[in-house]
Design a protein around this motif. Structure first.
Motif, PDB file in Angstrom:
ATOM      1  N   GLU A 190      43.739  30.439  31.047  1.00 22.56           N
ATOM      2  CA  GLU A 190      42.978  30.426  32.918  1.00 22.56           C
ATOM      3  C   GLU A 190      43.442  31.409  34.273  1.00 22.56           C
ATOM      4  O   GLU A 190      42.778  31.518  35.062  1.00 22.56           O
ATOM      5  CB  GLU A 190      43.262  29.031  32.678  1.00 22.56           C
ATOM      6  CG  GLU A 190      42.333  27.766  32.620  1.00 22.56           C
ATOM      7  CD  GLU A 190      43.177  26.735  31.916  1.00 22.56           C
ATOM      8  OE1 GLU A 190      41.228  25.490  32.427  1.00 22.56           O
ATOM      9  OE2 GLU A 190      44.191  25.979  32.583  1.00 22.56           O
ATOM     10  N   ILE A 191      44.735  31.203  33.661  1.00 22.19           N
ATOM     11  CA  ILE A 191      45.824  32.116  35.278  1.00 22.19           C
ATOM     12  C   ILE A 191      45.339  33.484  34.923  1.00 22.19           C
ATOM     13  O   ILE A 191      44.916  33.879  35.777  1.00 22.19           O
ATOM     14  CB  ILE A 191      46.915  31.627  34.200  1.00 22.19           C
ATOM     15  CG1 ILE A 191      47.293  30.591  35.020  1.00 22.19           C
ATOM     16  CG2 ILE A 191      48.254  33.054  35.938  1.00 22.19           C
ATOM     17  CD1 ILE A 191      49.419  30.465  34.543  1.00 22.19           C
ATOM     18  N   TYR A 192      45.933  34.385  33.060  1.00 20.51           N
ATOM     19  CA  TYR A 192      44.405  35.565  33.405  1.00 20.51           C
ATOM     20  C   TYR A 192      43.550  35.627  34.007  1.00 20.51           C
ATOM     21  O   TYR A 192      43.210  36.403  34.461  1.00 20.51           O
ATOM     22  CB  TYR A 192      44.899  34.981  32.195  1.00 20.51           C
ATOM     23  CG  TYR A 192      44.305  37.103  31.394  1.00 20.51           C
ATOM     24  CD1 TYR A 192      44.484  38.737  31.943  1.00 20.51           C
ATOM     25  CD2 TYR A 192      42.407  37.049  31.568  1.00 20.51           C
ATOM     26  CE1 TYR A 192      43.823  39.207  31.564  1.00 20.51           C
ATOM     27  CE2 TYR A 192      41.744  38.321  30.625  1.00 20.51           C
ATOM     28  CZ  TYR A 192      42.922  39.684  30.771  1.00 20.51           C
ATOM     29  OH  TYR A 192      42.562  40.539  31.317  1.00 20.51           O
ATOM     30  N   GLN A 193      42.362  34.666  33.602  1.00 19.32           N
ATOM     31  CA  GLN A 193      40.589  34.413  34.648  1.00 19.32           C
ATOM     32  C   GLN A 193      41.113  34.845  35.761  1.00 19.32           C
ATOM     33  O   GLN A 193      40.289  35.350  36.762  1.00 19.32           O
ATOM     34  CB  GLN A 193      40.048  32.973  33.751  1.00 19.32           C
ATOM     35  CG  GLN A 193      39.655  33.684  32.573  1.00 19.32           C
ATOM     36  CD  GLN A 193      39.154  32.699  32.173  1.00 19.32           C
ATOM     37  OE1 GLN A 193      39.424  31.271  32.174  1.00 19.32           O
ATOM     38  NE2 GLN A 193      37.760  33.204  31.215  1.00 19.32           N
ATOM     39  N   LEU A 194      41.986  34.167  36.541  1.00 17.89           N
ATOM     40  CA  LEU A 194      42.343  33.661  37.631  1.00 17.89           C
ATOM     41  C   LEU A 194      42.608  34.888  38.497  1.00 17.89           C
ATOM     42  O   LEU A 194      42.315  35.503  39.904  1.00 17.89           O
ATOM     43  CB  LEU A 194      42.756  32.746  38.467  1.00 17.89           C
ATOM     44  CG  LEU A 194      42.273  31.860  38.026  1.00 17.89           C
ATOM     45  CD1 LEU A 194      42.900  29.991  38.005  1.00 17.89           C
ATOM     46  CD2 LEU A 194      40.764  31.154  38.996  1.00 17.89           C
ATOM     47  N   THR A 195      43.468  35.212  37.480  1.00 17.18           N
ATOM     48  CA  THR A 195      44.457  36.730  38.154  1.00 17.18           C
ATOM     49  C   THR A 195      44.824  37.756  37.853  1.00 17.18           C
ATOM     50  O   THR A 195      45.195  39.044  38.538  1.00 17.18           O
ATOM     51  CB  THR A 195      45.927  35.710  38.402  1.00 17.18           C
ATOM     52  OG1 THR A 195      46.462  36.400  37.132  1.00 17.18           O
ATOM     53  CG2 THR A 195      46.791  34.496  39.276  1.00 17.18           C
ATOM     54  N   GLY A 196      44.252  38.217  36.775  1.00 20.90           N
ATOM     55  CA  GLY A 196      44.043  38.808  36.097  1.00 20.90           C
ATOM     56  C   GLY A 196      45.901  39.457  35.542  1.00 20.90           C
ATOM     57  O   GLY A 196      45.848  40.262  34.576  1.00 20.90           O
ATOM     58  N   TYR A 197      46.217  38.680  35.318  1.00 20.18           N
ATOM     59  CA  TYR A 197      47.968  38.500  34.636  1.00 20.18           C
ATOM     60  C   TYR A 197      47.907  37.714  33.252  1.00 20.18           C
ATOM     61  O   TYR A 197      47.561  36.941  33.022  1.00 20.18           O
ATOM     62  CB  TYR A 197      49.007  38.196  35.444  1.00 20.18           C
ATOM     63  CG  TYR A 197      48.775  38.553  37.089  1.00 20.18           C
ATOM     64  CD1 TYR A 197      49.475  39.523  37.926  1.00 20.18           C
ATOM     65  CD2 TYR A 197      49.396  37.648  37.588  1.00 20.18           C
ATOM     66  CE1 TYR A 197      49.988  39.818  38.566  1.00 20.18           C
ATOM     67  CE2 TYR A 197      50.099  37.574  39.114  1.00 20.18           C
ATOM     68  CZ  TYR A 197      49.468  38.912  40.005  1.00 20.18           C
ATOM     69  OH  TYR A 197      49.770  39.776  40.963  1.00 20.18           O
ATOM     70  N   GLY A 198      48.776  39.161  32.576  1.00 20.86           N
ATOM     71  CA  GLY A 198      48.156  38.415  30.598  1.00 20.86           C
ATOM     72  C   GLY A 198      49.617  37.578  30.973  1.00 20.86           C
ATOM     73  O   GLY A 198      50.434  37.353  31.824  1.00 20.86           O
ATOM     74  N   LYS A 199      49.874  36.903  29.554  1.00 19.20           N
ATOM     75  CA  LYS A 199      51.009  35.907  29.670  1.00 19.20           C
ATOM     76  C   LYS A 199      52.852  36.837  29.741  1.00 19.20           C
ATOM     77  O   LYS A 199      52.804  35.980  30.210  1.00 19.20           O
ATOM     78  CB  LYS A 199      51.085  35.324  28.773  1.00 19.20           C
ATOM     79  CG  LYS A 199      52.443  34.450  28.132  1.00 19.20           C
ATOM     80  CD  LYS A 199      51.803  33.630  26.902  1.00 19.20           C
ATOM     81  CE  LYS A 199      52.452  32.210  26.171  1.00 19.20           C
ATOM     82  NZ  LYS A 199      52.721  31.632  25.023  1.00 19.20           N
ATOM     83  N   THR A 200      52.502  37.450  29.298  1.00 23.75           N
ATOM     84  CA  THR A 200      53.357  38.395  29.930  1.00 23.75           C
ATOM     85  C   THR A 200      54.483  38.103  31.023  1.00 23.75           C
ATOM     86  O   THR A 200      55.187  38.639  31.840  1.00 23.75           O
ATOM     87  CB  THR A 200      54.028  39.877  28.938  1.00 23.75           C
ATOM     88  OG1 THR A 200      53.671  39.737  27.900  1.00 23.75           O
ATOM     89  CG2 THR A 200      54.919  40.302  28.772  1.00 23.75           C
ATOM     90  N   ARG A 201      53.480  39.278  32.092  1.00 26.83           N
ATOM     91  CA  ARG A 201      53.641  39.972  33.143  1.00 26.83           C
ATOM     92  C   ARG A 201      53.064  38.557  33.601  1.00 26.83           C
ATOM     93  O   ARG A 201      54.684  37.842  35.208  1.00 26.83           O
ATOM     94  CB  ARG A 201      52.133  40.165  33.996  1.00 26.83           C
ATOM     95  CG  ARG A 201      52.294  41.054  34.798  1.00 26.83           C
ATOM     96  CD  ARG A 201      53.835  41.843  35.696  1.00 26.83           C
ATOM     97  NE  ARG A 201      53.731  41.707  36.690  1.00 26.83           N
ATOM     98  CZ  ARG A 201      54.784  41.646  38.075  1.00 26.83           C
ATOM     99  NH1 ARG A 201      56.205  41.690  37.577  1.00 26.83           N
ATOM    100  NH2 ARG A 201      54.869  42.430  38.425  1.00 26.83           N
ATOM    101  N   GLY A 202      52.609  37.271  33.785  1.00 23.95           N
ATOM    102  CA  GLY A 202      52.246  35.535  33.979  1.00 23.95           C
ATOM    103  C   GLY A 202      53.974  34.968  34.190  1.00 23.95           C
ATOM    104  O   GLY A 202      54.446  34.468  35.427  1.00 23.95           O
ATOM    105  N   ASN A 203      54.442  35.419  33.009  1.00 21.30           N
ATOM    106  CA  ASN A 203      56.209  35.174  32.374  1.00 21.30           C
ATOM    107  C   ASN A 203      57.057  35.790  33.855  1.00 21.30           C
ATOM    108  O   ASN A 203      57.938  35.090  33.626  1.00 21.30           O
ATOM    109  CB  ASN A 203      56.770  35.312  31.248  1.00 21.30           C
ATOM    110  CG  ASN A 203      56.646  33.610  30.569  1.00 21.30           C
ATOM    111  OD1 ASN A 203      56.615  32.315  30.790  1.00 21.30           O
ATOM    112  ND2 ASN A 203      55.969  34.015  29.650  1.00 21.30           N
ATOM    113  N   GLU A 204      56.964  36.978  34.089  1.00 19.32           N
ATOM    114  CA  GLU A 204      57.498  37.777  34.454  1.00 19.32           C
ATOM    115  C   GLU A 204      57.572  37.117  35.981  1.00 19.32           C
ATOM    116  O   GLU A 204      59.437  36.789  37.063  1.00 19.32           O
ATOM    117  CB  GLU A 204      57.641  39.517  34.601  1.00 19.32           C
ATOM    118  CG  GLU A 204      57.691  40.069  33.048  1.00 19.32           C
ATOM    119  CD  GLU A 204      56.931  41.197  33.309  1.00 19.32           C
ATOM    120  OE1 GLU A 204      56.804  41.330  34.165  1.00 19.32           O
ATOM    121  OE2 GLU A 204      57.095  42.111  31.838  1.00 19.32           O
TER     122      GLU A 204
END
Length: 137
Positions: A100-114
């Motif tokens: 869901e975060i990827y859909q809203l922001t374009g950040y994948g899990k790896t970048r989101g975790n960073e």
């Protein structure tokens, strides 16, 4: 000589993550608060006293304590830059999945975790007057 010892980022991130995964939901339950977003908490209920005695008094004081700490969490989050505050809000206030975060922001899990780890470090400094979640080497 340094003014402060060197921050152990790995241990600090782990401690802040534990706060948001364990203590934060408990505080929300104790305060009867569900956060829609950081700026507008929605009160889902107020404490209800059933009879007299220490039990009710304890519940009310725990409720007040939890609401106070949650307010301080929100204030600390307001000290984060927008990008980091947003990822923290999506993950822990709105409880979104990484998809869901990827859909809203374009950040994948790896970048989101960073970004989330960077947010945890910013939060540790912003929250220090309430609880020191920092770990030093």
């Amino acid at each position: 000589m340094a003014l402060l010892p060197e921050l152990d980022e790995t241990k600090t991130i782990k401690k802040v993550k534990r706060f948001f995964e364990k203590e934060f939901p408990t505080l929300q339950n104790m305060a009867h608060v569900a956060f829609v977003d950081i700026k507008s908490p929605v009160i889902s209920g107020m404490p209800v006293s059933h009879g007299a005695g220490n039990s009710s008094e304890t519940k009310v004081s725990m409720h007040a304590y939890a609401k106070d700490v949650l307010g301080k969490v929100v204030n600390a989050c307001n000290g984060l830059d927008q990008k980091h505050r947003h990822i923290l809000e999506l993950r822990y206030f709105k409880k979104l999945t990484w998809y869901e975060i990827y859909q809203l922001t374009g950040y994948g899990k790896t970048r989101g975790n960073e970004l989330l780890n960077e947010a945890f470090l910013q939060f540790a400094w912003a929250f220090v007057d309430v609880e020191d979640l920092r770990k030093f080497k």
